[in-house]
Write a protein that holds these residues in place. Structure first.
Motif, PDB file in Angstrom:
ATOM      1  N   TYR A  26      34.336 -47.517  54.772  1.00 35.58           N
ATOM      2  CA  TYR A  26      35.042 -47.644  56.054  1.00 35.58           C
ATOM      3  C   TYR A  26      36.044 -46.506  56.248  1.00 35.58           C
ATOM      4  O   TYR A  26      36.222 -46.014  57.368  1.00 35.58           O
ATOM      5  CB  TYR A  26      35.744 -49.007  56.144  1.00 35.58           C
ATOM      6  CG  TYR A  26      34.772 -50.131  56.425  1.00 35.58           C
ATOM      7  CD1 TYR A  26      34.227 -50.301  57.695  1.00 35.58           C
ATOM      8  CD2 TYR A  26      34.390 -51.016  55.419  1.00 35.58           C
ATOM      9  CE1 TYR A  26      33.326 -51.322  57.958  1.00 35.58           C
ATOM     10  CE2 TYR A  26      33.486 -52.038  55.669  1.00 35.58           C
ATOM     11  CZ  TYR A  26      32.957 -52.192  56.937  1.00 35.58           C
ATOM     12  OH  TYR A  26      32.061 -53.192  57.197  1.00 35.58           O
ATOM     13  N   ASN A  27      36.664 -46.087  55.162  1.00 32.90           N
ATOM     14  CA  ASN A  27      37.588 -44.962  55.255  1.00 32.90           C
ATOM     15  C   ASN A  27      36.856 -43.693  55.687  1.00 32.90           C
ATOM     16  O   ASN A  27      37.333 -42.943  56.551  1.00 32.90           O
ATOM     17  CB  ASN A  27      38.269 -44.738  53.904  1.00 32.90           C
ATOM     18  CG  ASN A  27      39.250 -43.579  53.938  1.00 32.90           C
ATOM     19  OD1 ASN A  27      40.082 -43.488  54.834  1.00 32.90           O
ATOM     20  ND2 ASN A  27      39.144 -42.692  52.975  1.00 32.90           N
ATOM     21  N   ARG A  28      35.682 -43.445  55.101  1.00 30.60           N
ATOM     22  CA  ARG A  28      34.909 -42.258  55.464  1.00 30.60           C
ATOM     23  C   ARG A  28      34.373 -42.365  56.892  1.00 30.60           C
ATOM     24  O   ARG A  28      34.308 -41.361  57.611  1.00 30.60           O
ATOM     25  CB  ARG A  28      33.748 -42.052  54.497  1.00 30.60           C
ATOM     26  CG  ARG A  28      34.119 -41.846  53.055  1.00 30.60           C
ATOM     27  CD  ARG A  28      35.164 -40.795  52.823  1.00 30.60           C
ATOM     28  NE  ARG A  28      34.806 -39.477  53.351  1.00 30.60           N
ATOM     29  CZ  ARG A  28      35.569 -38.415  53.222  1.00 30.60           C
ATOM     30  NH1 ARG A  28      36.744 -38.505  52.593  1.00 30.60           N
ATOM     31  NH2 ARG A  28      35.194 -37.263  53.715  1.00 30.60           N
ATOM     32  N   TYR A  75      29.549 -38.484  50.176  1.00 31.95           N
ATOM     33  CA  TYR A  75      29.657 -39.733  50.923  1.00 31.95           C
ATOM     34  C   TYR A  75      29.266 -39.519  52.382  1.00 31.95           C
ATOM     35  O   TYR A  75      28.524 -40.301  52.977  1.00 31.95           O
ATOM     36  CB  TYR A  75      31.103 -40.238  50.903  1.00 31.95           C
ATOM     37  CG  TYR A  75      31.577 -40.849  49.609  1.00 31.95           C
ATOM     38  CD1 TYR A  75      30.865 -40.714  48.428  1.00 31.95           C
ATOM     39  CD2 TYR A  75      32.764 -41.565  49.571  1.00 31.95           C
ATOM     40  CE1 TYR A  75      31.315 -41.272  47.248  1.00 31.95           C
ATOM     41  CE2 TYR A  75      33.228 -42.132  48.388  1.00 31.95           C
ATOM     42  CZ  TYR A  75      32.496 -41.976  47.233  1.00 31.95           C
ATOM     43  OH  TYR A  75      32.946 -42.531  46.080  1.00 31.95           O
ATOM     44  N   ASP A  76      29.797 -38.454  52.953  1.00 32.79           N
ATOM     45  CA  ASP A  76      29.598 -38.219  54.377  1.00 32.79           C
ATOM     46  C   ASP A  76      28.135 -37.968  54.711  1.00 32.79           C
ATOM     47  O   ASP A  76      27.639 -38.417  55.739  1.00 32.79           O
ATOM     48  CB  ASP A  76      30.452 -37.042  54.842  1.00 32.79           C
ATOM     49  CG  ASP A  76      31.937 -37.304  54.654  1.00 32.79           C
ATOM     50  OD1 ASP A  76      32.332 -38.480  54.690  1.00 32.79           O
ATOM     51  OD2 ASP A  76      32.698 -36.340  54.463  1.00 32.79           O
ATOM     52  N   LYS A 112      31.249 -53.477  65.269  1.00 31.03           N
ATOM     53  CA  LYS A 112      31.439 -52.061  65.560  1.00 31.03           C
ATOM     54  C   LYS A 112      30.207 -51.300  65.081  1.00 31.03           C
ATOM     55  O   LYS A 112      29.915 -51.246  63.890  1.00 31.03           O
ATOM     56  CB  LYS A 112      32.689 -51.537  64.855  1.00 31.03           C
ATOM     57  CG  LYS A 112      33.972 -52.222  65.303  1.00 31.03           C
ATOM     58  CD  LYS A 112      35.157 -51.749  64.480  1.00 31.03           C
ATOM     59  CE  LYS A 112      36.432 -52.471  64.888  1.00 31.03           C
ATOM     60  NZ  LYS A 112      37.583 -52.066  64.043  1.00 31.03           N
ATOM     61  N   VAL A 113      29.480 -50.726  66.023  1.00 33.20           N
ATOM     62  CA  VAL A 113      28.244 -50.010  65.710  1.00 33.20           C
ATOM     63  C   VAL A 113      28.479 -48.518  65.881  1.00 33.20           C
ATOM     64  O   VAL A 113      29.021 -48.066  66.898  1.00 33.20           O
ATOM     65  CB  VAL A 113      27.088 -50.475  66.624  1.00 33.20           C
ATOM     66  CG1 VAL A 113      25.825 -49.685  66.316  1.00 33.20           C
ATOM     67  CG2 VAL A 113      26.840 -51.966  66.453  1.00 33.20           C
ATOM     68  N   TYR A 114      28.061 -47.752  64.869  1.00 28.04           N
ATOM     69  CA  TYR A 114      28.255 -46.302  64.883  1.00 28.04           C
ATOM     70  C   TYR A 114      26.944 -45.598  65.222  1.00 28.04           C
ATOM     71  O   TYR A 114      25.878 -45.979  64.737  1.00 28.04           O
ATOM     72  CB  TYR A 114      28.756 -45.820  63.523  1.00 28.04           C
ATOM     73  CG  TYR A 114      30.104 -46.370  63.142  1.00 28.04           C
ATOM     74  CD1 TYR A 114      31.271 -45.718  63.523  1.00 28.04           C
ATOM     75  CD2 TYR A 114      30.215 -47.554  62.413  1.00 28.04           C
ATOM     76  CE1 TYR A 114      32.516 -46.226  63.173  1.00 28.04           C
ATOM     77  CE2 TYR A 114      31.459 -48.066  62.068  1.00 28.04           C
ATOM     78  CZ  TYR A 114      32.601 -47.393  62.452  1.00 28.04           C
ATOM     79  OH  TYR A 114      33.828 -47.908  62.116  1.00 28.04           O
ATOM     80  N   ILE A 171      25.543 -50.325  56.478  1.00 27.91           N
ATOM     81  CA  ILE A 171      25.540 -49.200  55.544  1.00 27.91           C
ATOM     82  C   ILE A 171      25.828 -49.672  54.117  1.00 27.91           C
ATOM     83  O   ILE A 171      25.178 -49.242  53.162  1.00 27.91           O
ATOM     84  CB  ILE A 171      26.564 -48.138  55.987  1.00 27.91           C
ATOM     85  CG1 ILE A 171      26.119 -47.526  57.323  1.00 27.91           C
ATOM     86  CG2 ILE A 171      26.708 -47.055  54.928  1.00 27.91           C
ATOM     87  CD1 ILE A 171      27.138 -46.614  57.956  1.00 27.91           C
ATOM     88  N   ILE A 172      26.794 -50.571  53.978  1.00 27.54           N
ATOM     89  CA  ILE A 172      27.104 -51.101  52.652  1.00 27.54           C
ATOM     90  C   ILE A 172      25.887 -51.796  52.051  1.00 27.54           C
ATOM     91  O   ILE A 172      25.576 -51.640  50.871  1.00 27.54           O
ATOM     92  CB  ILE A 172      28.302 -52.074  52.728  1.00 27.54           C
ATOM     93  CG1 ILE A 172      29.590 -51.293  53.000  1.00 27.54           C
ATOM     94  CG2 ILE A 172      28.432 -52.877  51.437  1.00 27.54           C
ATOM     95  CD1 ILE A 172      30.805 -52.164  53.230  1.00 27.54           C
TER      96      ILE A 172
END
Length: 204
Positions: A43-45, A4-5, A69-71, A22-23
């Motif tokens: 979202y958890n990851r 996942y990561d 929220k942008v990563y 991402i989804i």
């Protein structure tokens, strides 16, 4: 780190992304199937990756998402991607089906497993047809002469799986061969006397 990561970091390395972005990519690229990544876990990851300082988050204004929220990826995240890509490319991860076939003798109802395997064969053939269609529809040329690299590799893996699934069904349908499946790994040899002799030559 799990797969996942790597998927999440890879998308964020490609471009800064929201969880929704991402989804959408996971669903659009079919990663739920071949990368075994569940949108519900994303979202958890992301929170864990942020906690470990592989990504950082900022709030920006975007259309339809006033406070999204942008990563973005950090230097540590880039290092992790580099390490994990190499690990996935060069690591030896045997097919989990190997264990299933190794313990085939443990099944109580051979007819039932033959039915299940034949049903699985149909699904595999449907997947091959789906991939072949995608390969045919891909604009040419591609970087790989055979077509889109990932789709071709996925199809070829399935074709190998089909080959051995059919071989297992033939063994199970043969009364004499099926009878010889009475121990771990016997499908690899099929000679119980030889196996027992081998075991006795290596006393504990």
């Amino acid at each position: 780190m799990n797969r996942y990561d790597l998927v999440l970091l890879g998308f964020i390395l490609e471009e800064d992304s929201t969880g929704y972005d991402i989804i959408s990519k996971v669903k659009g690229g079919g990663l739920e199937r071949w990368a075994m990544i569940s949108p519900s876990s994303i979202y958890n990851r992301l929170n864990l990756l942020e906690k470990h300082r592989c990504i950082e988050r900022k709030t920006v204004k975007k259309e339809k998402h006033p406070r999204a929220k942008v990563y973005s990826i950090t230097d540590k995240g880039r290092e992790v991607v580099n390490r994990e890509v190499i690990r996935h490319l060069t690591g030896f991860n045997d097919d989990p089906r190997t264990l299933g076939y190794a313990f085939l003798f443990g099944l109580e109802n051979k007819r039932n497993i033959i039915r299940i395997l034949k049903e699985h064969e149909i699904k595999l053939r449907e997947e091959v047809a789906r991939l072949d269609k995608m390969i045919d529809e891909e604009p040419k040329p591609t970087l790989y002469p055979g077509g889109p690299f990932l789709n071709c590799m996925s199809r070829d893996h399935i074709l190998v799986e089909l080959k051995y699934l059919q071989a297992a069904v033939q063994i199970l349908q043969d009364p004499q061969k099926s009878e010889m499946l009475d121990g771990y790994f016997y499908i690899n040899f099929g000679n119980r006397d030889w196996q027992k002799a081998t075991d006795s030559s290596h006393p504990v």
